[in-house]
Scaffold this motif. Sequence first.
Motif, short mmCIF file in Angstrom:
data_model
loop_
_atom_site.label_atom_id
_atom_site.label_comp_id
_atom_site.label_asym_id
_atom_site.label_seq_id
_atom_site.Cartn_x
_atom_site.Cartn_y
_atom_site.Cartn_z
N ALA A 106 0.83 -1.20 0.00
CA ALA A 106 0.00 0.00 0.00
C ALA A 106 0.87 1.26 0.00
O ALA A 106 0.56 2.25 -0.70
CB ALA A 106 -0.93 -0.01 1.22
N ARG A 107 1.97 1.23 0.75
CA ARG A 107 2.85 2.40 0.82
C ARG A 107 3.57 2.64 -0.51
O ARG A 107 3.73 3.80 -0.93
CB ARG A 107 3.88 2.17 1.94
N ILE A 108 4.02 1.58 -1.18
CA ILE A 108 4.67 1.73 -2.48
C ILE A 108 3.70 2.35 -3.49
O ILE A 108 4.06 3.27 -4.24
CB ILE A 108 5.19 0.38 -3.00
N ARG A 109 2.46 1.86 -3.49
CA ARG A 109 1.47 2.42 -4.42
C ARG A 109 1.22 3.89 -4.11
O ARG A 109 1.07 4.72 -5.01
CB ARG A 109 0.16 1.62 -4.35
N TRP A 150 10.62 0.57 -10.93
CA TRP A 150 10.23 0.08 -9.61
C TRP A 150 11.43 -0.35 -8.77
O TRP A 150 11.61 0.07 -7.63
CB TRP A 150 9.25 -1.08 -9.77
N TYR A 151 12.29 -1.21 -9.31
CA TYR A 151 13.41 -1.77 -8.54
C TYR A 151 14.39 -0.68 -8.11
O TYR A 151 14.85 -0.66 -6.97
CB TYR A 151 14.11 -2.84 -9.36
N ALA A 152 14.67 0.23 -9.03
CA ALA A 152 15.61 1.31 -8.71
C ALA A 152 15.06 2.20 -7.61
O ALA A 152 15.82 2.80 -6.84
CB ALA A 152 15.90 2.13 -9.96
N TRP A 153 13.75 2.30 -7.50
CA TRP A 153 13.13 3.12 -6.46
C TRP A 153 13.06 2.35 -5.13
O TRP A 153 13.36 2.90 -4.06
CB TRP A 153 11.73 3.55 -6.89
N ARG A 159 15.49 1.98 -0.64
CA ARG A 159 14.60 2.27 0.50
C ARG A 159 14.33 1.04 1.36
O ARG A 159 14.08 1.16 2.56
CB ARG A 159 13.28 2.85 -0.03
N LEU A 160 14.35 -0.17 0.75
CA LEU A 160 13.99 -1.37 1.50
C LEU A 160 15.03 -2.48 1.43
O LEU A 160 15.19 -3.24 2.39
CB LEU A 160 12.65 -1.92 0.99
N TYR A 161 15.73 -2.62 0.32
CA TYR A 161 16.54 -3.80 0.08
C TYR A 161 18.01 -3.68 0.50
O TYR A 161 18.65 -4.67 0.80
CB TYR A 161 16.54 -4.16 -1.41
N ARG A 162 18.58 -2.52 0.45
CA ARG A 162 20.03 -2.40 0.41
C ARG A 162 20.74 -2.62 1.75
O ARG A 162 21.94 -2.83 1.80
CB ARG A 162 20.44 -1.03 -0.13
N PHE A 163 20.03 -2.64 2.87
CA PHE A 163 20.67 -2.49 4.17
C PHE A 163 21.32 -3.75 4.73
O PHE A 163 22.26 -3.66 5.51
CB PHE A 163 19.67 -1.94 5.19
N GLY A 164 20.83 -4.94 4.37
CA GLY A 164 21.34 -6.13 5.02
C GLY A 164 21.17 -6.01 6.52
O GLY A 164 20.08 -5.74 7.01
N LEU A 165 22.27 -6.17 7.27
CA LEU A 165 22.24 -6.03 8.73
C LEU A 165 22.72 -4.66 9.20
O LEU A 165 22.93 -4.46 10.39
CB LEU A 165 23.09 -7.12 9.38
N GLU A 166 22.90 -3.74 8.26
CA GLU A 166 23.43 -2.43 8.63
C GLU A 166 22.50 -1.67 9.57
O GLU A 166 22.94 -0.97 10.49
CB GLU A 166 23.68 -1.61 7.36
N ARG A 167 21.20 -1.79 9.34
CA ARG A 167 20.22 -1.12 10.20
C ARG A 167 19.22 -2.15 10.71
O ARG A 167 18.87 -3.10 9.98
CB ARG A 167 19.46 -0.04 9.41
N PRO A 168 18.72 -2.00 11.93
CA PRO A 168 17.68 -2.90 12.40
C PRO A 168 16.45 -2.83 11.49
O PRO A 168 16.07 -1.75 11.03
CB PRO A 168 17.35 -2.35 13.80
N SER A 169 15.87 -3.97 11.22
CA SER A 169 14.72 -4.00 10.31
C SER A 169 13.58 -3.11 10.80
O SER A 169 12.89 -2.50 9.99
CB SER A 169 14.23 -5.44 10.15
N ARG A 170 13.41 -3.05 12.10
CA ARG A 170 12.31 -2.22 12.63
C ARG A 170 12.47 -0.77 12.19
O ARG A 170 11.50 -0.11 11.82
CB ARG A 170 12.28 -2.32 14.15
N GLU A 171 13.71 -0.26 12.20
CA GLU A 171 13.95 1.12 11.75
C GLU A 171 13.60 1.28 10.28
O GLU A 171 12.97 2.27 9.88
CB GLU A 171 15.42 1.50 11.97
N VAL A 172 14.05 0.33 9.46
CA VAL A 172 13.78 0.40 8.02
C VAL A 172 12.29 0.37 7.76
O VAL A 172 11.76 1.16 6.97
CB VAL A 172 14.49 -0.76 7.29
N ILE A 173 11.60 -0.54 8.44
CA ILE A 173 10.15 -0.69 8.23
C ILE A 173 9.41 0.58 8.63
O ILE A 173 8.59 1.10 7.86
CB ILE A 173 9.63 -1.89 9.05
N GLU A 174 9.66 1.06 9.83
CA GLU A 174 8.89 2.21 10.33
C GLU A 174 9.21 3.48 9.55
O GLU A 174 8.33 4.31 9.33
CB GLU A 174 9.14 2.39 11.82
#
Length: 543
Positions: free
Chosen positions: A483-486, A499-502, A506-521
Amino acid sequence: MPTIPRSLSTALALLAAACGPRPGLPMPERGAVSVTVAESAFGVVRDLRDRLDVGRAAGSDTTPDGVRLERLARTYDSVRTGLPVLLAAVDSGRLAPEDARALGVMRRAQGRDLGPLIPPAAVSLGPDTLYSLRERVYAAYGQAQSHVSVGADTLDRLSILAALGRTEDAERRRELFLALTPVWKSINGENTAGSPYRRLIALEAAARGGTGSRPGAASPGGEQALLAGMAPDSLERWLLAVLETWRDATPDSLVEPWDWYYRTGRTSRTLGSRVPRERLAELNARVWAGLGVDVHALHVHYDLDPREGKDPVAFTTFGAREPRIEPWVFATYRTGGLDNLNELLHETGHAAHIAAIRTRPAFRDWPDSDAFTEALADVVALDVYEPAWQQRWLGDSVPLADGLRGRYGGIVMDVAWALFEARMLREPTADPNAVWTVLTRDYLHIRAHPGLSWWAMRGQLVDAPGYMMNYAAGSILVAGMRARIRALHGPFDAGDSTWYAWVAPRLYRFGLERPSREVIEEFLGGPVRPEALLADLRRMRVP
C-alpha cells in the motif's frame, strides 16, 4: 601495538596463525588485529561456507566453478577454527560505534552459521536430542513428500495440492488428499503421545525455556513481532483478526479439507494452463524484468529440476558475497501452474533483495527479521492474483473476488499454522490434531477430521519450529508495504521499469546495517498496523 596491513593476505595469514602455532606466525593477541583485517578473514570463511552449502544443496561433488567439495570442506575446516580467535583479538573497547556493531554481528554469525561441517550420516546415530530428532524427522518427511503414491503414479506434495485445486470430481479430490497420509505420518505418526512431532515440540519448548532473547520476546512469535516493529502482545490478536475477517467474508457452510483447496483454487484452475512447466522460468524472468530486475545481470542462479534427495522446501541463499553477491534459488517443479509461478516469483523476490544489498562485508547478510525478509519476497509475488497483472502477463484474468480468494487462501492457512505452532509451543502436551481442528473449523469453515494429522505437511514445522510465524507476520507487513509503495510511487501490478531502482535503496540495500524495525517504520511513516491487510481482505466481499 604493531601496525598490521589491512589486506586479504594478512587476514589469511592471521587465520592460519589463529588455527594453531605456525613457524614465523605468532598467535594474534588482543588489540593486535584491526576490525578491517578481521572482517576480511570473516569474509574468507563465510565465502567458503557459502560455496559449500550451495554445492551440497545442488547435489554435486563440486562447486559451480569446479572445485571439489571434499577439498573445499578440508580448507573450510582448517581455517574456520581460527576465526573466533581472530575476532577475539580485536579490541572492541577502542572501536567506533559502527565498527563495534560490525564486530558483534561477526561474532554472532561465527557461532551461529560458521560451525563445523556435520557428516549427513552422523545425525541418525546420536541420542534423541532436539537436533538429531529434527534431522531424522525432516529426512523422513523429505522422502515421503517427494514420493506420494496415487494409484500407479508417484507424485510430490506440491503436485498433489495443485491437483486438488483443479480436479472437478470430489471423490478424486478425496483420494488425492488422503494419498498424503504417509507425509503426515512421517511427522506425527499415529498422533500418540510419543509421536515424532510431539516429542520434537516438547524438546523445542523445553529448549526455549519460556524466555526470549530480549524483553517482551518470551511468547511464541514475540521475537518476530519485536524485530518487525509489532508489539508482541498484539501479533496473535491481529492474526486472529485476519482469520475472523476471512471467516466473515466467506460462506459459512463447512467444507471438506480436500474441497477447500478446490474452493480457493479457481484462479489457478482457470489460468494455470497459461503457465506450462517449460515457461515457468521464462515468465518469472519477464515479470521481474518488467519491474527493472534483470535476473541474469544480477547473477541469480536457479536449480529447479526434481532430484532425488533434494531439499523438499524451496529456498534462496547466498552462493557468493565477494566480489559480488550471487543469489541461488532452489525449488522443485515437476509441473507448471500459477501456484508454482507464485512460489518462484517469491523466491526470486528473495534473490532481488539480497542482490541489492550494498553495505560492508560484516553486514552483507539477511536482515535480522525473518518476517521482514518474507514480506519483501511477497511484494511482487502477490500480484499474480490481481486482474491487471493476470491480463498483462497471462493474457486472461479472473474476477477480483476469485483472485483474492486465491491470494488469501494460502495466507490464512499460513496464519492458522503460525497460531497452531504458537499454541503448541505454549502447551506442548496438547493434541496437535485437536488444536488444528479448532483453528480450521472455527475460522476457515473446514469440516473437522480429528483423526487426520493433515496439518503435518509443511517442512518448516520440523526444520524450524515457530518459523511459520514469519509468514504470518510477514503478511501484515507486506500489505502495508504494498500500500505504501502504491501511495508513494504508483501501481506496479502491470509492470513499472523504475520500480526496482526506487524500492532497492529504500527497503533492500541495508542487510544487517540497520535494524529491520527502523527500516520498516521509516518506510511506512509509522508503526506497523494490520489495517492494510484487513482492508485488502475485505475486498473479497461481493454481492
